[in-house]
Structures are given as C-alpha cells and as structure tokens.
Design a protein around this motif. Structure first.
Motif, PDB file in Angstrom:
ATOM      1  N   LEU A   1       0.838  -1.187   0.000  1.00 47.99           N
ATOM      2  CA  LEU A   1       0.000   0.000   0.000  1.00 47.99           C
ATOM      3  C   LEU A   1       0.883   1.251   0.000  1.00 47.99           C
ATOM      4  N   GLY A   2       0.861   1.971  -1.102  1.00 55.20           N
ATOM      5  CA  GLY A   2       1.575   3.233  -1.190  1.00 55.20           C
ATOM      6  C   GLY A   2       0.640   4.427  -1.097  1.00 55.20           C
ATOM      7  N   PHE A   3      -0.620   4.225  -1.523  1.00 53.27           N
ATOM      8  CA  PHE A   3      -1.670   5.243  -1.400  1.00 53.27           C
ATOM      9  C   PHE A   3      -2.621   4.691  -0.345  1.00 53.27           C
ATOM     10  N   SER A   4      -2.286   4.948   0.921  1.00 49.66           N
ATOM     11  CA  SER A   4      -2.908   4.175   1.997  1.00 49.66           C
ATOM     12  C   SER A   4      -4.127   4.825   2.633  1.00 49.66           C
ATOM     13  N   TYR A   5      -4.375   6.106   2.329  1.00 50.52           N
ATOM     14  CA  TYR A   5      -5.606   6.731   2.816  1.00 50.52           C
ATOM     15  C   TYR A   5      -6.092   7.730   1.798  1.00 50.52           C
ATOM     16  N   PRO A   6      -7.391   7.724   1.412  1.00 47.76           N
ATOM     17  CA  PRO A   6      -8.443   6.861   1.932  1.00 47.76           C
ATOM     18  C   PRO A   6      -8.125   5.368   1.732  1.00 47.76           C
ATOM     19  N   PHE A   7      -8.468   4.567   2.705  1.00 49.04           N
ATOM     20  CA  PHE A   7      -8.083   3.161   2.695  1.00 49.04           C
ATOM     21  C   PHE A   7      -8.739   2.452   1.516  1.00 49.04           C
ATOM     22  N   PRO A   8      -7.945   1.714   0.707  1.00 47.41           N
ATOM     23  CA  PRO A   8      -8.479   1.022  -0.477  1.00 47.41           C
ATOM     24  C   PRO A   8      -9.245  -0.236  -0.080  1.00 47.41           C
ATOM     25  N   GLN A   9     -10.437  -0.049   0.436  1.00 48.67           N
ATOM     26  CA  GLN A   9     -11.199  -1.168   1.010  1.00 48.67           C
ATOM     27  C   GLN A   9     -11.477  -2.275  -0.002  1.00 48.67           C
ATOM     28  N   ASP A  10     -11.887  -1.902  -1.216  1.00 45.63           N
ATOM     29  CA  ASP A  10     -12.216  -2.922  -2.214  1.00 45.63           C
ATOM     30  C   ASP A  10     -10.970  -3.710  -2.618  1.00 45.63           C
ATOM     31  N   LYS A  11      -9.846  -3.001  -2.781  1.00 49.43           N
ATOM     32  CA  LYS A  11      -8.586  -3.656  -3.152  1.00 49.43           C
ATOM     33  C   LYS A  11      -8.159  -4.636  -2.067  1.00 49.43           C
ATOM     34  N   VAL A  12      -8.284  -4.215  -0.830  1.00 50.35           N
ATOM     35  CA  VAL A  12      -7.898  -5.075   0.290  1.00 50.35           C
ATOM     36  C   VAL A  12      -8.844  -6.266   0.396  1.00 50.35           C
ATOM     37  N   ALA A  13     -10.131  -6.016   0.234  1.00 50.35           N
ATOM     38  CA  ALA A  13     -11.112  -7.110   0.319  1.00 50.35           C
ATOM     39  C   ALA A  13     -10.856  -8.156  -0.760  1.00 50.35           C
ATOM     40  N   GLU A  14     -10.527  -7.710  -1.961  1.00 49.40           N
ATOM     41  CA  GLU A  14     -10.224  -8.636  -3.050  1.00 49.40           C
ATOM     42  C   GLU A  14      -8.991  -9.472  -2.732  1.00 49.40           C
ATOM     43  N   PHE A  15      -7.994  -8.842  -2.124  1.00 51.55           N
ATOM     44  CA  PHE A  15      -6.766  -9.546  -1.742  1.00 51.55           C
ATOM     45  C   PHE A  15      -7.034 -10.583  -0.655  1.00 51.55           C
ATOM     46  N   LEU A  16      -7.962 -10.255   0.251  1.00 51.46           N
ATOM     47  CA  LEU A  16      -8.210 -11.108   1.420  1.00 51.46           C
ATOM     48  C   LEU A  16      -9.158 -12.278   1.148  1.00 51.46           C
ATOM     49  N   LYS A  17      -9.985 -12.177   0.133  1.00 49.25           N
ATOM     50  CA  LYS A  17     -11.160 -13.048   0.038  1.00 49.25           C
ATOM     51  C   LYS A  17     -10.842 -14.541   0.024  1.00 49.25           C
ATOM     52  N   ASP A  18      -9.698 -14.952  -0.517  1.00 49.94           N
ATOM     53  CA  ASP A  18      -9.372 -16.382  -0.584  1.00 49.94           C
ATOM     54  C   ASP A  18      -8.319 -16.797   0.446  1.00 49.94           C
ATOM     55  N   LEU A  19      -7.932 -15.875   1.337  1.00 49.57           N
ATOM     56  CA  LEU A  19      -6.882 -16.158   2.313  1.00 49.57           C
ATOM     57  C   LEU A  19      -7.448 -16.773   3.586  1.00 49.57           C
ATOM     58  N   ASP A  20      -6.607 -17.555   4.248  1.00 55.18           N
ATOM     59  CA  ASP A  20      -6.930 -18.036   5.595  1.00 55.18           C
ATOM     60  C   ASP A  20      -6.353 -17.094   6.649  1.00 55.18           C
ATOM     61  N   GLU A  21      -5.134 -16.586   6.375  1.00 56.00           N
ATOM     62  CA  GLU A  21      -4.462 -15.734   7.350  1.00 56.00           C
ATOM     63  C   GLU A  21      -3.715 -14.616   6.616  1.00 56.00           C
ATOM     64  N   VAL A  22      -3.643 -13.462   7.247  1.00 56.82           N
ATOM     65  CA  VAL A  22      -2.929 -12.339   6.658  1.00 56.82           C
ATOM     66  C   VAL A  22      -2.062 -11.669   7.720  1.00 56.82           C
ATOM     67  N   PHE A  23      -0.860 -11.272   7.313  1.00 61.77           N
ATOM     68  CA  PHE A  23       0.063 -10.545   8.186  1.00 61.77           C
ATOM     69  C   PHE A  23       0.021  -9.065   7.797  1.00 61.77           C
ATOM     70  N   ILE A  24      -0.033  -8.188   8.788  1.00 63.28           N
ATOM     71  CA  ILE A  24       0.014  -6.746   8.554  1.00 63.28           C
ATOM     72  C   ILE A  24       1.342  -6.233   9.097  1.00 63.28           C
TER      73      ILE A  24
END
Length: 630
Positions: A282-305
C-alpha cells in the motif's frame, strides 16, 4: 553528484539520490512555486538542498519561524493558485496541526503537499508518533513511499492529486526512507517560469469567504464537501498503481499487507526464505483502499500486517473483514505478532512470521545472528557537546553559581528544550530535569515557579526561542513568574544541520535579511533583567547567574557565541598542557568534561584535532597546567 543536476537534469537521467534529495527533484518536476519549512530531522536535508537550489528552480523558499507558520505560508500560496510545498518532522505536525486541519476544510486551488518525516525508534525525536493518524483526523489523503524512486514520483503525483480534489496531500516518509540512497530516474519538469520581476511565479487570491473563512455558518458545509471529496477519492485508491500485489506463489493460504519502509523488510524476508506469501503493498494508503484489500483477502486463511509505529492499516483491515464478513485471521501488532513500537528490520519481521509459520529456522538465524553480531561489534558512543561548544561553559558556569549561592542541586529545577543543549542532561552538568516539546522550557519555567519553592532555570536555543519561546515568555512576565531563562544563541539552528533563523542576517536562500535581536524581543516582552554575555568568559557567566537567581522576576540571559561547527569559522590554536603545573585535581576532566581533554595513563592529554582553542579549560584550571596555544 552536483546538486544543481536536480534542477538541470532531464527526463531519463538517472542519479544516485538520498530519499530527501529525491523529494526535492519531485518538487522541481511538479513545478512548485512556494516552499517553506522549519528544519527537523529526518526531513532536514530537503530544506538544506532547496536553500541552495531555490533560485535556480524559480522557487521561493524560506525557513519559517515554526511549522505552523510554514503551513500557513504554503496554504495561502495554494489558495492563490500556486503549487506549494511544506515539510517537517512528525512532531512538527503537532505545531502545524491547528492550521493544517482547517486547510482540509477550506481546500486549495494550486496543489499543496505536506511531507512529514516520521522517526520510528526515536533516532532524533522525543516520540515516535505516526503521521497517518493526522490523515484520518483531518480526512486528508496520504501517500507512503518505500524507496527513493517512489519518493520522487509520489511527491510529484501528490500535486496532481491535490489539484484534482482541491485538497492538501500528505506524503509520509520515515527515517529509513528519508536517508536511504537509491537510483532515481528523472521525469519531465513542469514549467514554473515567471515573467515578472520576482524570481518565482505569483498567483492571485480570489475572495470567497464561504470557502476560506470557517465561521460556524460556513464550516458545516465545508465538512460535508470534504467528505464528498474523500468518498470520490476512494475510487482512486482502489485502482491506484501505488497499491499493488506482488506475487510470490499461487498458494492462497497466506497473505501480507505492508507499507513504507516496513514493506522492504517484509519483501526481503518473504523472498529470502522462499515463503508462499503474496504481498499487497500500500503506497496510497488513505483513503483506505477497502475494495482492493477485500479482493486480496477473500481467498486467504491468514494475513500478516507489517507496518511501523501504530496498527493503522491493521485496524482498517479488520474493519474490512468485519464489513465483508470474511473469515481471515489477522496477525499484526494487536495480537503480538509484531511489536507495537520502534523501527522494524528483517529480524523483527522474520521473527514475527516465523512464530506463526515455523518456517526454516536456519535461514532466519543467519539473518538474525549477523545483525546481532554487527550490533555487538560496533562500539557505542553517547552523544556529547562538541569540543568548544559554548553551551558547555554555560552549564559549567550555572553549576558554579549554584555552589556560590549555597544551594543544593535539588534546590534547582532545570527545564530543558529541544536542541543540542538537551545534552546538558549528561553528567557532570546534570542540567535537564524536565522536557516536553519545542519551546516548552519557558512554559515549564512558568509552571514550576508557581508550583514549587525551588529555583528554576530554563534553557532554550536561539532558533527554538523564535519557534515557540516568545509567547510563554510574555506569559511569564504578565503573570509575574520567577525563573531564570537562558537563551543559548549559537548563531545557527545547530542540531538539524546549520540552517539560518531570524536571529542571524541571512535568510533561507542565502540573501541578506534583517536580524531580529533576542535581547530586544525579551525587553519588548517586558523583562526588566536581560543580559547578553560571552559564555567563554566564565567569571561573567557565574556572576550573571548569581545576579539572576537573586531576583524575584523572570530574568533572561542571552549566551551569544557561534556554534563551533559553523562553516568558515576561524578557530584558535589548540590549548597546551603544562605537565609540571598539574596537581591532578582533574577538574578539567571531571567538571568541564570537554571531549578534547582526557586522562590517559594518569596524564592529562589534549586532543589537538578536537580542541578549537575556546580556552574555557584554562579558566577552570587554577594551577596554570593549561595554557593558550600559539
């Protein structure tokens, strides 16, 4: 490189730049007309470079008295249709915040960019706050570069973004990003020429009180407009090239989200250990890219921040998971996977990932052991006042005055401030008991003087006095506070690299400028006792402190002598040691503690390379064992 190549370089040129130098190139490419700052590490080099190049780049540049003034200079320039740039360290945003918040409401016409350099691990700061919080408080977009090329590109892009939405934009760097070096490819330079007699372009302010005067009748509608802009900008963040997925595997079990310098460490650990983890950077981190993040997360079991300082992306990610009803386990700061504080490195990130994934420990240990061994091999060196520093004589002198008055050290409170003189905390001076922020030593003196029966001695630098020491001095006089204020006027803004301030006759672009007298300012504030002294005259120093402590009002002592590091300063010959006169009292070492004087093998030794011949040690020695060099 020749710094002027930042101005003369053309698209396609490549240079090996410091992150802060890359920011300057971004400003030049963007066609900025007005730039203003108050120096603060880790952003200082931006101002140092701009001060040299401003005229060549058709930019008006100033070192403002403080960050709030710098913010106001930039905001009014942007309101007048010009592109403007202001930059500061993270705590400078606190000073600028009042005006910054309102700038988000009123908006801008020309692009306005604020670069805030955060300092994880507090290398040169009193805290490690996270500027991204300001973006969310103010509803101002934030960009987070992770390397020098991105610094240049994002600074330039931020001006386009600012003008597209008529909002100021924050570019958040960190110490590592500001001070790393990397190859930067130049882009095209926007035309910033002017046909008038002034070197920089001039704009025009179109009056519109409903837009620029936030009285309650107008401010409510301003807030509504601001939210409309942010909602529209969310479409950009979800599609931004600066929010990109870096694929390392076809596996979709684990993912990692990172930003800024923390991304670099995460990338290295994942790549070095061949982990099956894809990364969303994330280089353009606010406003938070909710749709982009949701797409990245949808098939994951675990995510590290992975992010430094506050768990801001982590909280936003948790909000997305809740809103989208996703079943993803989050590992970050909040569950203890990564520390809640300090700068990250490959070891920190690798250990956090390994605690969850239990991947090959051998590879991780290679990383860890090499870095840990390097830390052990590098000798530690505590920061000290330079040899010949005029502040040392003042600390020595005030302690002698306290002795002469028959006081105990517990009878005197030392309120310190931000600058080189904070090093007065070190023994044998022990002259720093309380410190809050820039300029606080004067306000602290006010508080202690009415809260205790102890004597109070406040110390502040010349640049810091102009920054935020005058208002509390007026408060002290008006409310009849009783303390001694020492203004350590070393003729420069020393700790951040030697920038000018209003107390010297040079401005930010090297031109002659009116010198503002600290003595006259203090007198104008109503101080009856104002003395300007030479700190290298110890007799005068002690005598003046004795007088000041015996008063029952606000006494001001201005210690006026140049910083020993000012370029071109003529130094005296180093001091000589006369062994036959030494009686081994060791006061030159134990009480003065100049780094040019040491005791080796039972004998006093003068480091001729360090000694600048200030001769304070000669006044300390009562036996003639130290004499002026010839």
């Amino acid at each position: 490189m020749n710094l002027k190549e930042l101005v003369t370089g053309v698209a396609g040129d490549k240079q090996f730049l410091l992150g802060n130098e890359a920011a300057v190139r971004g400003v030049i490419e963007a066609g900025v007309s007005i730039a203003a700052t108050y120096p603060g590490t880790p952003s200082s080099e931006i101002g140092n470079v701009l001060s040299v190049l401003a005229k060549d780049a058709n930019i008006y540049f100033e070192f403002s008295t403080n960050e709030k003034v710098a913010m106001e200079v930039a905001a009014t320039a942007a309101a007048s249709g010009l592109r403007s740039f202001t930059f500061m360290k993270h705590v400078g945003m606190n000073v600028a915040a009042d005006s910054f918040m309102t700038t988000a409401y009123s908006g801008v016409n020309g692009g306005m960019v604020i670069l805030s350099a955060d300092d994880p691990s507090l290398f040169s700061s009193q805290n490690e706050q996270d500027t991204r919080n300001y973006a969310r408080i103010s509803n101002v977009p934030v960009l987070e570069p992770s390397n020098c090329q991105e610094v240049k590109d994002m600074v330039k892009y931020a001006f386009d973004l600012s003008e597209q939405f008529n909002l100021p934009v924050i570019v958040r760097t960190t110490t590592r990003v500001s001070h790393m070096r990397g190859v930067v490819e130049f882009g095209d330079v926007n035309d910033n020429s002017s046909n008038n007699e002034n070197h920089w372009k001039r704009g025009h302010f179109k009056k519109d009180p409903s837009k620029y005067v936030p009285v309650p009748a107008f401010a409510g509608e301003m807030h509504v407009r601001l939210w409309d802009k942010i909602h529209k900008m969310e479409e950009l963040t979800n599609k931004s090239e600066y929010n990109a997925e870096i694929d390392f595997t076809d596996e979709k079990k684990y993912g990692l989200i990172a930003s800024s310098s923390a991304y670099n460490y995460a990338h290295d650990v994942v790549k070095f250990n061949d982990l099956d983890i894809n990364i969303l950077k994330l280089g353009f981190s606010y406003p938070f890219p909710q749709d982009k993040v949701a797409e990245f997360l949808k098939d994951l079991d675990e995510v590290f921040i992975v992010e430094e300082v506050d768990p801001i992306i982590e909280r936003d990610t948790l909000a997305v998971i809740g809103a989208k009803n996703l079943n993803v386990t989050v590992h970050g700061k909040l569950d203890g996977t990564f520390p809640l504080y300090h700068e990250f490195n490959s070891d920190v990130v690798g250990e956090g990932l390994n605690n969850v994934l239990n991947f090959s420990e051998d590879e991780t240990m290679k990383f860890s052991s090499s870095l840990e061994q390097l830390k052990e091999d590098i000798p530690s060196r505590a920061p000290v006042l330079c040899a010949g520093c005029p502040h040392r004589a003042m600390y020595y002198g005030i302690n002698k005055a306290i002795e002469e008055l028959g006081l105990k050290t517990s009878d005197v409170i030392f309120a310190s401030d931000i600058g080189c003189y904070t090093l007065g905390i070190n023994p044998p001076y022990n002259c720093a008991d309380y410190l809050l922020s820039m300029g606080s030593s004067v306000g602290d003196g006010c508080g202690f003087s009415v809260s205790t029966d102890q004597k109070v001695a406040s110390f502040i630098g010349d640049s810091t006095f102009f920054h935020s020491g005058i208002s509390p001095l007026i408060n002290a006089v008006h409310n009849k506070h009783n303390f001694v204020l020492t203004v350590l006027d070393n003729r420069i803004t020393a700790m951040t690299g030697g920038q000018p301030n209003p107390g010297i006759p040079i401005d930010g672009m090297g031109d002659e400028a009116p010198e503002v007298s600290i003595r006259k300012v203090a007198a104008a504030c109503g101080c009856d006792y104002v003395r300007v002294i030479n700190p290298f005259n110890l007799e005068q120093v002690v005598k003046t402190y004795v007088e000041a402590f015996q008063r029952d009002d606000t006494a001001v002592i201005v210690s006026k002598a140049p910083c020993t590091l000012i370029k071109g300063l003529t130094k005296k010959p180093p001091v000589n040691f006369v062994e036959g006169n030494c009686n081994n009292c060791d006061k030159c070492v134990s009480e003065l503690a100049c780094p040019a004087i040491s005791k080796i093998g039972g004998k006093i030794t003068i480091d001729k390379a360090q000694c600048d011949g200030c001769n304070v040690c000669i006044q300390v020695c009562k036996y003639g064992a130290l004499e002026a060099g010839r």
